[in-house]
Design a protein around this motif. Structure first.
Motif, PDB file in Angstrom:
ATOM      1  N   ASP A   1       0.927  -1.132  -0.180  1.00 38.95           N
ATOM      2  CA  ASP A   1      -0.120  -0.062   0.159  1.00 38.95           C
ATOM      3  C   ASP A   1       0.925   1.207   0.108  1.00 38.95           C
ATOM      4  O   ASP A   1       1.965   1.145  -0.225  1.00 38.95           O
TER       5      ASP A   1
ATOM      6  N   SER B   1      -1.208   3.617  -5.849  1.00 39.20           N
ATOM      7  CA  SER B   1      -2.253   3.779  -6.965  1.00 39.20           C
ATOM      8  C   SER B   1      -2.194   4.516  -8.166  1.00 39.20           C
ATOM      9  O   SER B   1      -2.577   3.966  -9.286  1.00 39.20           O
ATOM     10  N   THR B   2      -1.339   5.518  -8.098  1.00 40.28           N
ATOM     11  CA  THR B   2      -0.736   6.594  -9.047  1.00 40.28           C
ATOM     12  C   THR B   2       0.218   6.330  -9.715  1.00 40.28           C
ATOM     13  O   THR B   2       0.818   6.605 -10.769  1.00 40.28           O
TER      14      THR B   2
END
Length: 83
Positions: free
Chosen positions: A52, A66-67
């Motif tokens: 994460d 995520s990006t």
């Protein structure tokens, strides 16, 4: 043998200032964990896998999984690398 700790303010500490955790994995599976702190130096031998986002300090280094963006001195990078 295992150690289980339950409670919102429970801690694990070593009275002599050193603690060694041996094994193939150290897993934190509770999303409400707010941090790990040490007054000394932490060493990882082998591979550290973080699945994460990674935040070091308040906004010193931030990796947004995520990006795919990395921010230095920001927690909301607007480009691949924002300094």
């Amino acid at each position: 043998m295992g150690i289980q700790i339950k409670g919102s303010n429970d801690t694990i500490s070593a009275s002599d200032g050193s603690m060694v955790l041996e094994g193939s994995a150290l897993t934190f599976d509770n999303e409400s964990i707010t941090g790990i702190s040490t007054m000394g130096t932490g060493h990882i031998t082998g591979t550290a896998t973080i699945d994460d986002d990674l935040k070091v300090g308040i906004s010193t280094l931030f990796v947004d999984v995520s990006t795919g963006r990395v921010g230095i001195n920001t927690i909301s990078p607007q480009s691949v690398l924002q300094v």
